[in-house]
Each structure stands twice: as structure tokens, then as C-alpha cells.
Motif scaffolding. Sequence first.
Motif, mmCIF file in Angstrom:
data_model
loop_
_atom_site.group_PDB
_atom_site.id
_atom_site.type_symbol
_atom_site.label_atom_id
_atom_site.label_comp_id
_atom_site.label_asym_id
_atom_site.label_seq_id
_atom_site.Cartn_x
_atom_site.Cartn_y
_atom_site.Cartn_z
ATOM 1 N N ASP A 113 -1.579 -8.733 15.801
ATOM 2 C CA ASP A 113 -1.195 -8.274 14.362
ATOM 3 C C ASP A 113 -0.827 -6.845 14.573
ATOM 4 O OD1 ASP A 113 -3.629 -7.180 15.200
ATOM 5 O OD2 ASP A 113 -4.509 -7.670 13.197
ATOM 6 N N THR A 117 7.751 -2.651 7.063
ATOM 7 C CA THR A 117 7.242 -2.525 8.520
ATOM 8 C C THR A 117 8.336 -2.365 9.449
ATOM 9 O OG1 THR A 117 6.818 -4.880 8.946
ATOM 10 C CG2 THR A 117 5.031 -3.762 7.861
ATOM 11 N N GLU A 136 1.149 -1.195 0.034
ATOM 12 C CA GLU A 136 0.010 0.051 0.086
ATOM 13 C C GLU A 136 0.869 1.127 0.193
ATOM 14 O OE1 GLU A 136 -3.186 -0.092 -0.286
ATOM 15 O OE2 GLU A 136 -3.702 -2.186 0.304
ATOM 16 N N PHE A 168 0.795 -3.274 14.730
ATOM 17 C CA PHE A 168 1.600 -2.512 13.499
ATOM 18 C C PHE A 168 2.090 -1.366 14.240
ATOM 19 C CE2 PHE A 168 1.213 -0.353 9.014
ATOM 20 C CZ PHE A 168 2.677 -0.279 9.196
ATOM 21 N N ASN A 216 -3.121 1.732 5.327
ATOM 22 C CA ASN A 216 -4.051 0.714 4.777
ATOM 23 C C ASN A 216 -3.104 -0.696 4.811
ATOM 24 O OD1 ASN A 216 -5.899 2.587 4.052
ATOM 25 N ND2 ASN A 216 -4.705 3.194 2.006
ATOM 26 N N HIS A 217 -2.045 -0.760 5.373
ATOM 27 C CA HIS A 217 -1.518 -2.280 5.459
ATOM 28 C C HIS A 217 -2.003 -2.961 6.536
ATOM 29 C CE1 HIS A 217 1.800 -5.101 5.106
ATOM 30 N NE2 HIS A 217 1.954 -5.001 6.367
ATOM 31 N N LYS A 218 -2.049 -4.300 6.466
ATOM 32 C CA LYS A 218 -2.751 -5.307 7.235
ATOM 33 C C LYS A 218 -1.624 -6.061 7.639
ATOM 34 C CE LYS A 218 -5.461 -7.477 9.773
ATOM 35 N NZ LYS A 218 -5.896 -7.279 11.203
ATOM 36 N N MET A 219 -1.206 -6.438 9.193
ATOM 37 C CA MET A 219 -0.244 -6.934 9.337
ATOM 38 C C MET A 219 -0.625 -8.593 9.441
ATOM 39 S SD MET A 219 2.604 -5.452 10.021
ATOM 40 C CE MET A 219 3.701 -6.361 11.277
ATOM 41 N N HIS A 220 0.261 -9.638 9.315
ATOM 42 C CA HIS A 220 -0.261 -10.787 9.464
ATOM 43 C C HIS A 220 -0.397 -11.050 10.870
ATOM 44 C CE1 HIS A 220 0.666 -12.573 5.369
ATOM 45 N NE2 HIS A 220 -0.465 -11.562 5.141
ATOM 46 N N THR A 221 -1.054 -12.108 11.551
ATOM 47 C CA THR A 221 -1.238 -12.495 12.697
ATOM 48 C C THR A 221 -0.253 -13.642 12.998
ATOM 49 O OG1 THR A 221 -3.625 -12.022 12.926
ATOM 50 C CG2 THR A 221 -2.737 -13.498 14.663
#
Length: 374
Positions: free
Chosen positions: A310, A335, A242, A312, A247-252
Motif C-alpha cells: 500500500d 496519487t 483528504e 504511497f 491522511n490518505h490511505k492507499m488501497h492494498t
Amino acid sequence: MNSIQQIPEHTNICDFDYFLPEELIAQFPLKNREDARMMRLSRENESVQNLGFKNFIDYLNPGDVLVLNNTKVIPARLIGTKSTGANIEIFLLHPASKNSENKEKQAKTLWYALIKNLKRLKPNDIIYISDELSVKLIEKGVSTLSGPDENLVELIFEGDSIEQVLEKHGEIPLPPYIQRNCDENDKKNYQTVFAKIPGSVAAPTAGLHFTPQTLDIIKNKGIKIAYITLNVGLGTFLPVKENNILNHKMHTESFEITNEAAALINSVLQPENNGKRKNSIVAVGTTVTRTLEAVYKKYGRILPVRDETDIFIYPPFEFEVVDKLLTNFHLPKSTLIMLVSALAGREFTLKAYSEAVKEKYRFFSYGDCMFIDK
């Protein structure tokens, strides 16, 4: 405690970019782990010192708590073939269920995985890894908390434990920026000397610099060591796609903090009468930092817990637990460099990275390290 949420000033991915010559990316580890160079960042006056990792102990004080991630990298890369002879590569990510065994000691277990040449496969196809291990594709493109488009597979093996079988037939999943094949030395080198709990697909690389002798010296100085576990997942390898980092979604990723570790960390978190802590929490690696800050954010304290996160971390972020951080040099626009920027300041971090390039530090997993001091 938490203050009013601050509005991020820098949200464009390019705000966390820097120039890195490819030749500075370490392809092999040093012969001696503790011989790595260490750049010390003093936040108090924004000064940079070029030191060695052996100087790390000089900046720890008796009573400080050093927090290490004792996760162990599993040999998660499997190379096999279909019955047609097509080569298939499987990258195990995390278990989907617990192992079970029948009377013949043949166990089956479900895992989520990435698969190269996935188009060549359909559900129920078998990939043969060895006489002892095969993989059956159950379902393609499954969305999980750890990330989208993973594939559900079943490991079919002979033996007492999947760990033993993977150790024998799997490969250590070196990061993609190490552009060579894994060799036998990587099974030892890409593992911390305190690795204990299997479950990661990448090493907590800041911990790679420690030796048993280093840990003994640290203990003898009166520094307490707390071990926590965060199983490093796929998100370590994935770039931020992104343009707006919000808007970035971290992985769990899953983690565990024991009673002993929680007690050690909490013993330092209590402030003195002047409102300041007498000693420091020193995190070794971004995985430790994310775990501790995630637990504090959720529970308001560090407590014994097995959970997932998750979180961030990017500027501005109010750190409640971590005072100091030892970490390796990270990829541009990642990240991880955002987390470092949150602790040290974005401009100061990028200035330090520019200095590291100029001084020809070795970058990434098998590279040198940075110590962010107060």
C-alpha cells in the motif's frame, strides 16, 4: 541507502492540481499504439521536449533494464438482473478465495465487489448474468485490506474456468472518465500486448503504447526486459478525499516478482567503483515503480517475492531503484501525479503538465505519454 526522512513541503491536495480541458481526455485509443506523442522531461536541466513514443528507444542504452507489468485486465464488469427484473451492475475487485470444482464441473468462488443499486439487494439474493453465470450476494459492507465497503459475492458458473466465463459474459471496466460504453475493441485495446497474468481491474496504461515490433527493436538494441506483476486495484479509480495528503490511505494491491526479473534488476542495481550505476532501471508505469520501490523499502533489495503493498509515493521520496519512468498523463490531485512529482519535482511536473495542455496532448488511459529522463 535510505537517508533521514525528509519532511514534506507540500501536503495540501491543491498543491497537485492543474487545469485540464475536458476535450483533452482521450475517449478512444489511437489506431496504432506506437503513434502516441511523448513528452520527454530532462531532470538534469528541467527541459521539456515534445516527441513521439517512437523516440523512446533513443533514450535507452544497451544494458539498461526495462521493467514491464504483465498483469492482464479481467472483464470485471457484470450486468445482470434480479428475479424481480431490477437491473444490477457488479464490479468484481479481487478474489476472496481460490476456486473449487465439484464433479458436475459447476464451480463456486468468492469475490469482493462493488455493486450499483445495492439497496435493492439483501444477503442471499441472486443476480442473473447469463445461463452460465449468476452472482449471489453473501455480505454487504465488508472492510478489507484493499478498501472499505466492499461486498462479498459468490460467483456460480458452469464451465472449466471462471476466466473463460468472464471473458464471455463480462465487460472490460473502462475508467469513469471514458464516458462511453465498452465495446468489443476495448477487450483488445485496453490490454497490453504482453498481458499474461489475469487479475487487474485497470490496465497499466503506460504499457499500452508498446507493440511486439517495439519490443523486438528494444531487445535488438541490447536492452534487457524484466516482467513483474502488480494487479491494479480499485485505488486507481478513487480520488484523494483528504485535504492533507498525509491522511490518505492507499488501497492494498498484490504483486509478484519472479527469480528471472529479480536477477535482471539486481544486475543493474550494483554501482560501479565511482558509486554510480553503469546502466538504468527504466520503469514502465507507476505500478512498476510502486512495486520496485516497495520491495526495496521492505527488504533492502529486489528479491523474488509474492506480496502486497500500500506504498504511497509523494514528494519528497528517495527512489532507490527506478532511474527513469515512462508514464501516461494523470488526473489532477491524484496519487499518480504525486508519484510523478516525487521523481521529477512538483514544480517541474506541473510546468510540464501546463505545457501538455497547451500542446493539446491526449490525457489519461488512452492518451499520450511522458518520459521522465535523468
